[in-house]
Design an enzyme around this catalytic site. Sequence first.
Site, PDB file in Angstrom:
ATOM      1  N   LEU A  53     -51.010 -83.476  93.504  1.00 47.39           N
ATOM      2  CA  LEU A  53     -52.396 -83.787  93.887  1.00 47.39           C
ATOM      3  C   LEU A  53     -52.957 -84.649  92.770  1.00 47.39           C
ATOM      4  O   LEU A  53     -52.577 -84.474  91.607  1.00 47.39           O
ATOM      5  CB  LEU A  53     -53.218 -82.503  94.014  1.00 47.39           C
ATOM      6  CG  LEU A  53     -52.875 -81.568  95.176  1.00 47.39           C
ATOM      7  CD1 LEU A  53     -53.689 -80.281  95.085  1.00 47.39           C
ATOM      8  CD2 LEU A  53     -53.128 -82.240  96.521  1.00 47.39           C
ATOM      9  N   ASP A  54     -53.874 -85.542  93.112  1.00 48.13           N
ATOM     10  CA  ASP A  54     -54.498 -86.385  92.084  1.00 48.13           C
ATOM     11  C   ASP A  54     -55.235 -85.502  91.074  1.00 48.13           C
ATOM     12  O   ASP A  54     -55.661 -84.389  91.400  1.00 48.13           O
ATOM     13  CB  ASP A  54     -55.514 -87.351  92.711  1.00 48.13           C
ATOM     14  CG  ASP A  54     -54.853 -88.324  93.664  1.00 48.13           C
ATOM     15  OD1 ASP A  54     -53.631 -88.538  93.545  1.00 48.13           O
ATOM     16  OD2 ASP A  54     -55.574 -88.859  94.531  1.00 48.13           O
ATOM     17  N   ILE A  55     -55.475 -86.063  89.903  1.00 45.47           N
ATOM     18  CA  ILE A  55     -56.140 -85.283  88.857  1.00 45.47           C
ATOM     19  C   ILE A  55     -57.513 -84.763  89.306  1.00 45.47           C
ATOM     20  O   ILE A  55     -57.910 -83.646  88.967  1.00 45.47           O
ATOM     21  CB  ILE A  55     -56.227 -86.082  87.530  1.00 45.47           C
ATOM     22  CG1 ILE A  55     -56.717 -85.202  86.396  1.00 45.47           C
ATOM     23  CG2 ILE A  55     -57.070 -87.340  87.670  1.00 45.47           C
ATOM     24  CD1 ILE A  55     -56.459 -85.764  85.009  1.00 45.47           C
TER      25      ILE A  55
END
Length: 239
Positions: free
Chosen positions: A100-102
């Site tokens: 997942l993106d940051i």
Amino acid sequence: MRLDKFLADMGCGTRSRLKNDIRKGAVAVNGETVKKADLQVSPETDEVCYQGRKLTYVKMEYYMLNKPAGCVSATEDPVHKTALSYIDSVRKDLFPVGRLDIDTEGLLLVTNDGALAHELLSPKKHMPKTYYAEVDGAITPQDIALFAAGMDIGEKRPTLPAELTVLSAGAVFRAEVTVYEGKFHQVKRMFEKTGKYVRYLKRISFCGLKLDGRLAPGEYRSLTKDELALLRAEHKERL
Ligand code: URA
């Protein structure tokens, strides 16, 4: 399984340190002190004690983490907190299944079951991932049709058809999106293609597994037997 591997898997130390400990008599198998690191033990039937403490061998671990924003889906990072840093386990071979993106929150599966992870992430399986999104700009019926048709987001092939459902309209639109692949920044790029900006993104479901709503960001729990069975059944169904 070798005795030193059993002990290392259970977080007792490195294989080289453990070999030393075993030689010094720190380990007993079925009540007898043993001195050989390569002794074969059965995790199911042998009783292994390290420094007087009985160890129960745990083979595979499966956790559902509600990943907070600001944490990276990696095993190591020099700057940011990692998904693994939230999980209290002796196992050193855990990893997050996919990324997942940051700034994305929500459901991240963490395990040491490489075979299951491989199946769930296989691009051939088209496993569903559902996201809750808050979006700047009005989501229109045309956008829903574009998502459903599959979109060109600058990859070799268009995305697979995705389901976009508007939950509420307003200055910020709230929506749910289900995608069947895991392209880099996929949901954000799909909205961007329709001229919208995703200001908040949270994964609420992964391969049939639903995020437990009682987990605050940064909290986690083990999967139940039923959840694990569901994950296994989901990917088998898509063979
Ligand atoms: N799509 C995105 O844009 N970001 C994520 O983290 C996951 C899916």
